[in-house]
Write an enzyme that holds these catalytic residues in place. Structure first.
Site, PDB file in Angstrom:
ATOM      1  N   ASP A  67       0.807  -1.227   0.000  1.00 41.45           N
ATOM      2  CA  ASP A  67       0.000   0.000   0.000  1.00 41.45           C
ATOM      3  C   ASP A  67       0.837   1.272   0.000  1.00 41.45           C
ATOM      4  OD1 ASP A  67       0.870  -0.441   2.685  1.00 41.45           O
ATOM      5  OD2 ASP A  67      -1.050  -1.339   3.173  1.00 41.45           O
ATOM      6  N   ASN A 137      -7.713  -3.325  14.547  1.00 36.86           N
ATOM      7  CA  ASN A 137      -9.067  -3.740  14.173  1.00 36.86           C
ATOM      8  C   ASN A 137      -9.064  -4.970  13.259  1.00 36.86           C
ATOM      9  OD1 ASN A 137      -8.154  -2.764  11.745  1.00 36.86           O
ATOM     10  ND2 ASN A 137      -9.555  -1.028  11.632  1.00 36.86           N
ATOM     11  N   HIS A 139      -7.267  -5.305  10.411  1.00 35.05           N
ATOM     12  CA  HIS A 139      -7.011  -5.091   8.978  1.00 35.05           C
ATOM     13  C   HIS A 139      -5.696  -5.716   8.550  1.00 35.05           C
ATOM     14  CE1 HIS A 139      -4.927  -0.915   9.730  1.00 35.05           C
ATOM     15  NE2 HIS A 139      -3.999  -1.830   9.562  1.00 35.05           N
ATOM     16  N   GLU A 144      -9.913  -2.546   5.678  1.00 34.73           N
ATOM     17  CA  GLU A 144     -10.535  -2.323   6.979  1.00 34.73           C
ATOM     18  C   GLU A 144     -11.736  -3.265   7.169  1.00 34.73           C
ATOM     19  OE1 GLU A 144      -8.762  -0.649   8.868  1.00 34.73           O
ATOM     20  OE2 GLU A 144      -8.355   1.421   8.280  1.00 34.73           O
TER      21      GLU A 144
END
Ligand code: F6R
Length: 243
Positions: A67, A137, A139, A144
């Site tokens: 990313d 979380n 990811h 997400e």
């Protein structure tokens, strides 16, 4: 899915660096799937040392990063381009610029850039090893919670918790980009072998959910239950809290 406690960041980083070295020694045309973030900061310097010590030829090694932040020029101090060059690519002259692939976060047409990246990844072949960190979380990449398991490279919105976690590397939280170009969950699953690494208290809940829970889009990392070759590398902090 294999869980391995390597006690601390130093041992875990050594392990990952050695696995990457061995891969390249076995296959000089290896394809590496790389991640950024604080989890990886000791892996790349260690890997660089091992490459140097073994006089490793990197001329045919291909690398793909997961990313890049939307809106940051490659030269920006907090871009993932800069991160990778500072920690890895600048340390060995045998890396070939044309074999290093990181999405562009500052282009006019981000959709076209995402498509180009995905198609290029597919044309080169499946990564032999994909490194992954994990968000608090759950990811992986910047996929997400709620991301489709069918997702490919695209522009994603970062959740407030991700922006907050990433703000440690910026002067102020307002400077943290709110979007990224990220490989999707389907793109990540194409790798032949996946090594996910997590350290410390902040990651303990995500790892607990990953190990205990079902395969659900609410926890993006849980897609890894569907992959045949995954190692989850943790430290003592996480391990002792799983008991
Ligand atoms: C980075 C990436 C992210 C991070 C994750 C953990 O390329 O794709 O999924 O791996 O946010 O970040 P750190 O390691 O900073 O805790």
């Amino acid at each position: 899915m294999k869980l391995i406690n390597l006690k601390n960041k130093a041992i875990a980083s050594d392990y990952v660096a050695i696995e990457l070295l061995k891969l390249i020694q076995d296959n000089p045309k290896a394809i590496l799937g790389l991640a950024t973030g604080n989890t990886m900061t000791d892996i790349y310097p260690r890997f660089s040392e091992l490459l140097e010590a073994n006089d490793t030829d990197l001329s045919e090694v291909q690398t793909f990063n997961l990313d890049e932040y939307v809106g940051l020029e490659p030269e920006h101090s907090q871009s993932y381009h800069t991160y990778m060059h500072k920690l890895l690519f600048d340390h060995n002259s045998s890396w070939q610029a044309s074999n290093i692939h990181i999405p562009q976060g500052k282009v006019d047409d981000l959709e076209a850039e995402s498509k180009r990246y995905e198609e290029y990844l597919k044309s080169i072949g499946n990564p032999d090893i994909q490194l992954l960190g994990i968000g608090e979380n759950g990811h992986i990449g910047f996929n997400e919670p709620g991301t489709s398991f069918e997702s490919e490279t695209r522009v994603v919105d970062l959740t407030d918790s991700t922006v907050k976690a990433n703000s440690v590397n910026f002067d102020k939280i307002e400077d943290v980009p709110k979007q990224a170009v990220s490989m999707g969950l389907k793109s990540i699953m194409r790798a032949n072998r996946i090594i996910l690494i997590a350290f410390g208290e902040r990651k303990q809940e995500a790892i607990r959910r990953l190990l205990e829970g079902e395969t659900t889009e609410d926890l993006p990392a849980s897609i890894l239950h569907n992959h045949p070759n995954v190692e989850i590398i943790i430290d003592d902090t996480i391990y002792n809290n799983l008991k």
